[in-house]
Design a protein around this motif. Sequence first.
Motif: not given
Lengths: 261, 261
Positions: A48-49, A52-53, A60-64, A73, A113
């Motif tokens: 996830l980081l 983000q970077r 990313i559209l959605e994370v479960s 979502l 992801f």
Amino acid sequence: MNYASLSPREVRALIRAEKITGQTAGMCRGYAQANLCILPKEYAYDFLLFAQRNPKPCPILEVSDVGSRALPLTAKGADIATDFPKYRVWKNGELVDEPTDISDIWQQDFVSFLIGCSFSFEGELLDADVPVRHIEEGKNVPMYLTNIPCVPAGIFHGNTVVSMRPIPPSKIARAVTATAAVPRVHGAPIHIGDPASIGIRDLSKPDFGEAVTIHPGEVPVFWCCGVTPQAAVMAAKPSIAITHAPGHMLITDIKNSLLKE
Amino acid sequence: MNYASLSPREVRALIRAEKITGQTAGMCRGYAQANLCILPKEYAYDFLLFAQRNPKPCPILEVSDVGSRALPLTAKGADIATDFPKYRVWKNGELVDEPTDISDIWQQDFVSFLIGCSFSFEGELLDADVPVRHIEEGKNVPMYLTNIPCVPAGIFHGNTVVSMRPIPPSKIARAVTATAAVPRVHGAPIHIGDPASIGIRDLSKPDFGEAVTIHPGEVPVFWCCGVTPQAAVMAAKPSIAITHAPGHMLITDIKNSLLKE
């Protein structure tokens, strides 16, 4: 069957019943399709980081939630383990299986992801009368490994992978503004012209996908590509990772036009 | 001393030497200022996921590596523990201290989140000749707790906090397009007019900040506010959290104009 006019929910049900097992290009016109990367929770923060970077190659559209097979979502009622037509299972960075259903190997520590896909921004290009050569030629888009480093995060690192579309000079500005409007699916180009300066030696030999015709005077335009995070995951050799098989995407309930917000 | 024309590096050095201990509004004109939230690593995944799921109120500019006091992407050479003029230390959701330096309480498991700030988009509004009332009146912006739920993530949940600026009807469209261009600092408004429908009973009684004058005919326009993630963190009552003191921001090396990419 005309899959273009079916709803995402209808097509997901056909995929779940294994009545559709092939590629999803062109299905449910107007709705965003999405890439998948599943990792055990122990790798989820680093991934996830990394996203983000590196938001341009990894939108990313959605994370479960941990262990959950739901995507409330972006695809209500969808089942992550059954609603992609085909998956790829990777162990320690090596491809070990290509199942059509991963229910039997699901783990309670899996985090999924969902990542934006260039199918969405190609619609923007076509709507703006910008030619998309690989679609015209019925090919997969050409993709190249560049010398542009991603910002590393934990165990994940690597260079950026780009996709390339040859554009006539008069339409490059329009290609920029049309794709800048959809930052959640890679956004504006990362590089325009001069392949050598980003480490691409020969446009006729892509690292992934297929070469396309470049007409005289056309300029190669490069966008960040969703293969970037997949390559970073493979290089990190996690104990297990599951991705979609190329072209075998999840069809979400999100209209492409909403990705502009 | 005219701090508006100093470089971010110069002002950070003055702050580090405690020659500046007050608010940073107006310093280093053209450069983005940033909010801070520091949490132990055990909470970092949930917080990063909360930000991913709620990008409009929680636009993350940079996440530090675990234990690191550096921000190599947005403020080269900065020290997270000394380069904000004032901090707030929270234990189990309660404010316990407001130091000007947190070197002596730094923990090796700290992760620092740098979050975009509305100072950046207010520059966009002023450049577009849209009035910003609280600046005209020399006040803090009025902020309101709404009934709009954030998407929860792990231990973090809560409703959205919004900031409000009254805008003449002829300039609302311009206010939308000017702020939509900076999605990394809250982006376009979340709501225009009708405060009651988002749970705001009385515009003259903001939950945070100060009330401002609304001239006849002006419409209240609401943007997502960076107080949202802070409120979610306080509600979750982590063992320790450190934030900046309101208005006492980090001045980054990032020009506001680059936040449009």
